[in-house]
Motif scaffolding. Structure first.
Motif, short mmCIF file in Angstrom:
data_model
loop_
_atom_site.label_atom_id
_atom_site.label_comp_id
_atom_site.label_asym_id
_atom_site.label_seq_id
_atom_site.Cartn_x
_atom_site.Cartn_y
_atom_site.Cartn_z
N MET A 240 16.13 -16.98 -20.70
CA MET A 240 16.42 -15.56 -20.49
C MET A 240 16.83 -15.31 -19.04
SD MET A 240 16.42 -12.52 -22.03
CE MET A 240 17.93 -12.19 -21.13
N GLY A 241 16.15 -15.96 -18.10
CA GLY A 241 16.52 -15.83 -16.70
C GLY A 241 17.91 -16.36 -16.42
N LEU A 242 18.27 -17.48 -17.05
CA LEU A 242 19.60 -18.05 -16.88
C LEU A 242 20.68 -17.11 -17.43
CD1 LEU A 242 21.37 -20.50 -16.09
CD2 LEU A 242 20.98 -21.40 -18.41
N LEU A 243 20.41 -16.52 -18.59
CA LEU A 243 21.38 -15.59 -19.18
C LEU A 243 21.52 -14.33 -18.33
CD1 LEU A 243 20.33 -15.96 -22.94
CD2 LEU A 243 22.46 -16.75 -21.90
N ALA A 244 20.43 -13.86 -17.74
CA ALA A 244 20.52 -12.72 -16.84
C ALA A 244 21.38 -13.05 -15.63
CB ALA A 244 19.12 -12.29 -16.40
N ALA A 245 21.30 -14.30 -15.16
CA ALA A 245 22.14 -14.72 -14.02
C ALA A 245 23.60 -14.80 -14.42
CB ALA A 245 21.65 -16.06 -13.49
N ILE A 246 23.89 -15.23 -15.65
CA ILE A 246 25.28 -15.24 -16.13
C ILE A 246 25.82 -13.82 -16.18
CG2 ILE A 246 26.75 -15.74 -18.12
CD1 ILE A 246 24.92 -18.11 -18.74
N ALA A 247 24.99 -12.90 -16.69
CA ALA A 247 25.39 -11.49 -16.70
C ALA A 247 25.59 -10.96 -15.29
CB ALA A 247 24.34 -10.66 -17.43
N ALA A 248 24.79 -11.46 -14.35
CA ALA A 248 24.94 -11.04 -12.95
C ALA A 248 26.28 -11.50 -12.39
CB ALA A 248 23.79 -11.62 -12.12
N ALA A 249 26.70 -12.70 -12.76
CA ALA A 249 28.00 -13.20 -12.29
C ALA A 249 29.13 -12.31 -12.81
CB ALA A 249 28.20 -14.65 -12.75
N ILE A 250 29.05 -11.93 -14.08
CA ILE A 250 30.08 -11.05 -14.65
C ILE A 250 30.07 -9.70 -13.96
CG2 ILE A 250 30.82 -9.86 -16.74
CD1 ILE A 250 29.65 -12.18 -18.36
N SER A 251 28.87 -9.14 -13.77
CA SER A 251 28.75 -7.81 -13.15
C SER A 251 29.24 -7.81 -11.72
CB SER A 251 27.28 -7.37 -13.21
OG SER A 251 27.10 -6.14 -12.54
N THR A 252 28.83 -8.81 -10.94
CA THR A 252 29.24 -8.89 -9.54
C THR A 252 30.74 -9.09 -9.41
OG1 THR A 252 27.09 -9.89 -9.03
CG2 THR A 252 28.79 -10.05 -7.35
N ALA A 253 31.30 -9.93 -10.27
CA ALA A 253 32.74 -10.17 -10.24
C ALA A 253 33.51 -8.92 -10.64
CB ALA A 253 33.09 -11.33 -11.16
N ARG A 254 32.99 -8.20 -11.63
CA ARG A 254 33.69 -7.00 -12.10
C ARG A 254 33.67 -5.89 -11.05
NH1 ARG A 254 32.27 -2.48 -15.34
NH2 ARG A 254 30.13 -3.22 -15.59
N LEU A 255 32.52 -5.74 -10.37
CA LEU A 255 32.40 -4.71 -9.34
C LEU A 255 33.02 -5.14 -8.02
CD1 LEU A 255 28.68 -3.64 -9.98
CD2 LEU A 255 30.74 -2.41 -10.69
N ASN A 256 33.26 -6.45 -7.86
CA ASN A 256 33.74 -7.01 -6.59
C ASN A 256 32.76 -6.70 -5.47
OD1 ASN A 256 35.45 -8.44 -4.89
ND2 ASN A 256 36.69 -6.64 -4.39
N ALA A 257 31.48 -6.65 -5.82
CA ALA A 257 30.44 -6.35 -4.83
C ALA A 257 29.08 -6.64 -5.44
CB ALA A 257 30.51 -4.89 -4.39
N ALA A 258 28.12 -6.91 -4.57
CA ALA A 258 26.72 -7.04 -4.97
C ALA A 258 25.95 -5.88 -4.36
CB ALA A 258 26.15 -8.38 -4.50
N THR A 259 25.31 -5.09 -5.22
CA THR A 259 24.62 -3.89 -4.75
C THR A 259 23.13 -3.96 -5.06
OG1 THR A 259 24.92 -2.64 -6.81
CG2 THR A 259 26.73 -2.58 -5.20
N ASN A 260 22.37 -3.12 -4.37
CA ASN A 260 20.93 -3.09 -4.56
C ASN A 260 20.54 -2.54 -5.93
OD1 ASN A 260 18.15 -3.29 -3.56
ND2 ASN A 260 18.20 -1.06 -3.55
#
Length: 437
Positions: free
Chosen positions: A339-359
């Motif tokens: 589950m943690g690994l899948l959350a990190a995959i989702a994080a990669a998609i989210s960060t790439a889509r937003l072109n930013a990492a936010t709090n």
């Protein structure tokens, strides 16, 4: 065993119609719960199409809807395994947040000092760091739940707070941007789509696999003496699957790049700009392909591997699974690490889509992920759930949210609707289980 026959003494037009539907569902073996969810999705789509004056079912909105669904869909596949074993994970949104922040910091601040800003290794190393963080957090929480016997609700509730706070401390609340050019491909957009030609190629390959899968399933049933579907049902399912795939690709290929982006592309490629403009289709977005790949892998794990059988056995009867020799504690650790690994995959998609990492990245995602799994037919009582259902549940949730935004519904009212839908879904699950007994 002889086929069940239906009496004809009290049959009328309505009974005959119901009997035909029952025979059709029995022959095709379509899951009635999944069929009901598809019906609900169609009602939502048609309703918002009317309320938005025809904006909802446009290629542009459907393409954006597919991309926006991917993050929840990826995490929902893991949440199925968690809930099936009678556990819960409230920390997935926070794990997404800190994994995305680590990826952002590594590629925007750390690696450029050593590799420069144009290194092809930057996005790979950043992605690996984020995935390792998600995997480690999931493993850590799973160890506490399995070996210290702290309820998963408490452990992951604490994780929700701890990892959200840790996300803030990584950069003291600052947003990290921009991301590496290659990394942004995972987020979709003009560069993060495969175009019309490759989309049709992928669609044809998918259709071939659908047909091969149905043929192989029929052969396996014949080999082991299991009852087989009628040939017309096999043809129907093959045609339906191919039609859905090719129809989706047709929609994606009818959404074109904005004029400004298309003009820059033409200038870069020395293409003469025609008077009528240049229509360049987006095609399938890369995050959608990632989500589909994750769904296929998770379905294989859940239905084909021994680990998947152990997960469902534990959910059905933990005591019996323990007595049967299943190492239930290590299975629990593995599902939380997954589950943690899948959350990190989702994080990669989210960060790439937003072109930013936010709090605030991933905030409230845990609620949407749990809701998607439950709406998709995963029982909170454990032992029951499907990966495909959870991904469809994610599409239902995102359709509701996207439609409410287009209608102009206030954010508090959106939360009310989502909460009500979740309660109704749990109630329907309870009713279904009572009738199944």
């Amino acid at each position: 065993m002889a086929d069940t026959t239906h009496p004809t003494t009290s049959s009328g037009p309505r009974d005959a119609e119901a009997g035909a539907i029952t025979r059709f569902l029995r022959a095709t073996e379509i899951d009635t719960r999944l069929l009901g969810m598809v019906g609900a999705l169609l009602i939502i789509w048609i309703g918002f199409q009317v309320l938005t004056g025809g904006l909802f079912l446009t290629p542009r909105n459907l393409w954006n809807l597919s991309v926006q669904t991917t993050e929840i869909a990826v995490m929902a596949t893991g949440m199925v395994m968690i809930i099936v074993t009678r556990n819960i994970d409230l920390s997935v949104g926070s794990i997404l947040g800190i994994s995305g922040m680590i990826m952002g910091v590594v590629q925007a601040r750390v690696l450029p000092q050593y590799l420069g800003f144009d290194s092809s290794m930057t996005w790979i190393l950043a992605l690996c760091c984020g995935l390792l963080v998600g995997l480690a957090i999931g493993f850590f929480q799973g160890m506490i739940i399995a070996f210290l016997e702290v309820p998963s609700f408490i452990v992951t509730l604490g994780g929700l707070l701890v990892w959200r706070g840790a996300t803030w401390f990584v950069t003291s609340g600052q947003t990290v941007a921009p991301m590496d050019t290659n990394f942004r491909i995972m987020g979709g957009g003009a560069d993060g789509s495969i175009g019309a030609t490759w989309s049709w190629i992928v669609g044809v390959i998918a259709c071939v696999f659908i047909v091969i899968g149905i043929i192989n399933s029929r052969r396996q049933r014949k080999r082991f003496g299991f009852p087989r579907r009628p040939l017309w049902a096999e043809y129907f399912l093959s045609a339906l699957g191919c039609a859905l795939v090719l129809g989706a690709i047709l929609v994606f290929n009818n959404y074109y790049w904005p004029i400004a982006i298309a003009r820059r592309y033409a200038e870069a490629k020395n293409i003469v700009w025609p008077d009528e403009g240049l229509d360049i289709p987006y095609g399938i977005a890369v995050p959608v392909l990632i989500a589909i790949f994750v769904g296929i892998v998770m379905t294989f794990i859940a239905t084909r591997l021994r680990f998947g059988r152990y997960v469902f056995a534990i959910g059905g009867n933990p005591e019996a699974a323990e007595l049967a020799g299943i190492k239930t504690r290590w299975v629990t650790v593995r599902i939380f690490a997954l589950m943690g690994l899948l959350a990190a995959i989702a994080a990669a998609i989210s960060t790439a889509r937003l072109n930013a990492a936010t709090n605030s990245q991933g905030d409230t995602y845990e609620l949407y992920t749990i809701a998607a799994a439950v709406i998709g037919g995963t029982s909170l009582a454990g032992g029951t759930g499907t990966i495909a259902g959870a991904m469809l549940g994610a599409l239902v949730m995102q359709s509701l949210q996207s439609g409410m935004v287009l209608v102009g519904l206030d954010t508090p009212l959106q939360s009310v609707v989502v909460g009500a839908v979740l309660v109704v879904a749990v109630w329907l699950d309870t009713v279904y289980r009572k009738r199944a007994k």
